[in-house]
Design an enzyme around this catalytic site. Structure first.
Site, PDB file in Angstrom:
ATOM      1  N   LYS A 224       0.824  -1.209   0.000  1.00 10.15           N
ATOM      2  CA  LYS A 224       0.000   0.000   0.000  1.00 10.15           C
ATOM      3  C   LYS A 224       0.858   1.259   0.000  1.00 10.15           C
ATOM      4  O   LYS A 224       2.052   1.221   0.289  1.00 10.15           O
ATOM      5  CB  LYS A 224      -0.996  -0.038   1.169  1.00 10.15           C
ATOM      6  CG  LYS A 224      -2.166  -0.970   0.832  1.00 10.15           C
ATOM      7  CD  LYS A 224      -3.278  -0.971   1.829  1.00 10.15           C
ATOM      8  CE  LYS A 224      -4.391  -1.932   1.330  1.00 10.15           C
ATOM      9  NZ  LYS A 224      -5.344  -2.259   2.367  1.00 10.15           N
ATOM     10  N   ARG A 259      -3.458 -10.374   4.472  1.00  7.34           N
ATOM     11  CA  ARG A 259      -3.924 -10.276   3.070  1.00  7.34           C
ATOM     12  C   ARG A 259      -2.796  -9.669   2.243  1.00  7.34           C
ATOM     13  O   ARG A 259      -2.459  -8.505   2.426  1.00  7.34           O
ATOM     14  CB  ARG A 259      -5.183  -9.414   3.003  1.00  7.34           C
ATOM     15  CG  ARG A 259      -5.785  -9.297   1.602  1.00  7.34           C
ATOM     16  CD  ARG A 259      -7.035  -8.410   1.613  1.00  7.34           C
ATOM     17  NE  ARG A 259      -7.644  -8.339   0.303  1.00  7.34           N
ATOM     18  CZ  ARG A 259      -7.232  -7.508  -0.661  1.00  7.34           C
ATOM     19  NH1 ARG A 259      -6.214  -6.696  -0.464  1.00  7.34           N
ATOM     20  NH2 ARG A 259      -7.847  -7.501  -1.827  1.00  7.34           N
TER      21      ARG A 259
HETATM   22  N1  HH2 Z   1      -7.455  -3.811   0.817  1.00  9.89           N
HETATM   23  C1  HH2 Z   1      -7.819  -3.750  -0.477  1.00  9.89           C
HETATM   24  C2  HH2 Z   1      -8.903  -4.483  -0.947  1.00  9.89           C
HETATM   25  N2  HH2 Z   1      -9.626  -5.266  -0.118  1.00  9.89           N
HETATM   26  N3  HH2 Z   1     -10.024  -6.129   2.038  1.00  9.89           N
HETATM   27  C3  HH2 Z   1      -9.698  -6.183   3.341  1.00  9.89           C
HETATM   28  N4  HH2 Z   1     -10.423  -6.954   4.179  1.00  9.89           N
HETATM   29  N5  HH2 Z   1      -8.640  -5.483   3.860  1.00  9.89           N
HETATM   30  C4  HH2 Z   1      -7.859  -4.679   3.085  1.00  9.89           C
HETATM   31  O1  HH2 Z   1      -6.936  -4.030   3.618  1.00  9.89           O
HETATM   32  C5  HH2 Z   1      -8.181  -4.585   1.687  1.00  9.89           C
HETATM   33  C6  HH2 Z   1      -9.288  -5.345   1.195  1.00  9.89           C
HETATM   34  C7  HH2 Z   1      -7.017  -2.916  -1.429  1.00  9.89           C
HETATM   35  O2  HH2 Z   1      -5.951  -3.613  -1.966  1.00  9.89           O
HETATM   36  P1  HH2 Z   1      -5.938  -4.357  -3.394  1.00  9.89           P
HETATM   37  O3  HH2 Z   1      -7.011  -5.378  -3.496  1.00  9.89           O
HETATM   38  O4  HH2 Z   1      -4.570  -4.877  -3.605  1.00  9.89           O
HETATM   39  O5  HH2 Z   1      -6.159  -3.205  -4.458  1.00  9.89           O
HETATM   40  P2  HH2 Z   1      -7.446  -2.683  -5.248  1.00  9.89           P
HETATM   41  O6  HH2 Z   1      -8.473  -2.260  -4.259  1.00  9.89           O
HETATM   42  O7  HH2 Z   1      -6.912  -1.536  -6.072  1.00  9.89           O
HETATM   43  O8  HH2 Z   1      -7.941  -3.821  -6.109  1.00  9.89           O
END
Ligand code: HH2
Length: 280
Positions: A224, A259
Site C-alpha cells: 500500500k 492479506r
Molecule cells: N485492501 C484492499 C482491498 N480489499 N479487504 C480487506 N479486508 N482489507 C484490506 O486491507 C483490503 C481489502 C485494497 O488492496 P488491493 O485489493 O490490492 O487493491 P485494489 O483495491 O486496487 O484492487
C-alpha cells in the site's frame, strides 16, 4: 474457523490470504489477471506458495476508484471461483465485494467467505445473506468511500485506534443482531481506507488492541501507498520489504489473517516470527 470447503487454523500463526484481483485497474496488479486462465494460474501459484485463502475481487477499491456494477463483478469473478474450486476442492476462497448479488454468485460458484470492505453497510441484503448462508464475514473499517476517502490527504481522527475499534464493535453488534454468529466474524482495521500515513502506522503499532477483542483480525498492508511512503518506494512491486515488516509486526501482535500479494515471502516471514516468539 470452519468454512464450507476448508478449515482455517489460526493457532499455528496467521493464515496467508493471497490477493487475486480480476480487475483492469487495481493499484498494484491491475490488468495482470483479467482472463480466467491468467487468474486461475495466479491462484495455483499462490496456493503452491502456501496461501491458506484466495481472496477474489472484481472491483478495485483503491482511492478515487468508482463502483463496478454487480453484473460486471460477477462476470469477472464467478468463472474464476468456479475453476479454482474444481482444481482445489479444500481451498478456502473469499469474495471481496460490497454487493450481496456478487457475494451470492460467488458462494454459488464455490466461495466460502465474504470480505466486505464496507462492513455490511453498503448493501442492506449482505447481512441477511451472510446469516442465511452461515459463512464467515470480514468486517473492515473505512472512513468515507473509495471514491472520496483520501480526499484532501485523508480524514482526521482524535484517537484513531479507539475510533476504529468503536466502529468495528458497532459493526460486530449489527452483524450478530442480524443472525451471523460471532464465531464467523473477522475484523480488519482497514489500512489505507480513509487514513493518513500516521493513522496507518499507529494502527499497525497497536494491533494487539484489536487482537484482545478475541475476534480474528485481518490485516491488509501489502504494497500500500503508506508502505511506499515509509520506505521511499514509488512502485507497488518495490514495496516487498516494507510489506514484510508490516506482516512481521502483525504476526507478532497475534493477527490471524495477512492479506498479501507476495505469498511465499509472507509465509516465510510469518514462520520466522513464530519461531522467534516460541524461543525460550
Ligand atoms: N485492501 C484492499 C482491498 N480489499 N479487504 C480487506 N479486508 N482489507 C484490506 O486491507 C483490503 C481489502 C485494497 O488492496 P488491493 O485489493 O490490492 O487493491 P485494489 O483495491 O486496487 O484492487
Amino acid at each position: 474457523m470452519e468454512t464450507r470447503h476448508g478449515r482455517l487454523d489460526f493457532s499455528r500463526g496467521p493464515a496467508v490470504m493471497g490477493i487475486l484481483n480480476v480487475t483492469p485497474d487495481s493499484f498494484s496488479d491491475g490488468g495482470a489477471y483479467v482472463t480466467t486462465e491468467a487468474a486461475v494460474r495466479r491462484a495455483d501459484e499462490m496456493i503452491a506458495e502456501g496461501a491458506a485463502i484466495i481472496d477474489v475481487g472484481g472491483e478495485s477499491t483503491r482511492p478515487g476508484s468508482a463502483a463496478v456494477p454487480a453484473e460486471e463483478q460477477i462476470r469477472r469473478t464467478a468463472p474464476v471461483i468456479e475453476t479454482i474450486r474444481q482444481r482445489h476442492p479444500a481451498m478456502v476462497i473469499s469474495i471481496d465485494t460490497r454487493c450481496a448479488a456478487v457475494a451470492l454468485a460467488a458462494l454459488e460458484a464455490g466461495a466460502d467467505m465474504i470480505n466486505d470492505v464496507s462492513a455490511l453497510r453498503e448493501d442492506a441484503a449482505m447481512a441477511e445473506l451472510a446469516a442465511g448462508e452461515g459463512v464467515p464475514v470480514v468486517l473492515m473499517h473505512m472512513r468515507g468511500s473509495p471514491a472520496d476517502m483520501q480526499a484532501g490527504g485523508g480524514p482526521f481522527y482524535a484517537d484513531v485506534v479507539r475510533e476504529v475499534l468503536a466502529f468495528l464493535n458497532e459493526r460486530v453488534e449489527f452483524t450478530t443482531q442480524r443472525g451471523v454468529e460471532r464465531g464467523q466474524i473477522v475484523i480488519d482495521p482497514g489500512l489505507g481506507f480513509g487514513k493518513r500515513m500516521e493513522h496507518n502506522l499507529t494502527l499497525l503499532r497497536c494491533l494487539h488492541r484489536f487482537v484482545t477483542t478475541g475476534l480474528p483480525v485481518l490485516v491488509g498492508a501489502s504494497r500500500k501507498k503508506f508502505v511506499g511512503a515509509a520506505t521511499g518506494m514509488e512502485s507497488p512491486a518495490g514495496r516487498l520489504g516494507g510489506s514484510l515488516a508490516c506482516a512481521a509486526v502483525a504476526t507478532l501482535a497475534g493477527v490471524s489473517i495477512l492479506r498479501v500479494h507476495d505469498v511465499r515471502a509472507t509465509v516465510e516471514a510469518a514462520a520466522m516470527c513464530r519461531a522467534i516468539s516460541r524461543a525460550p
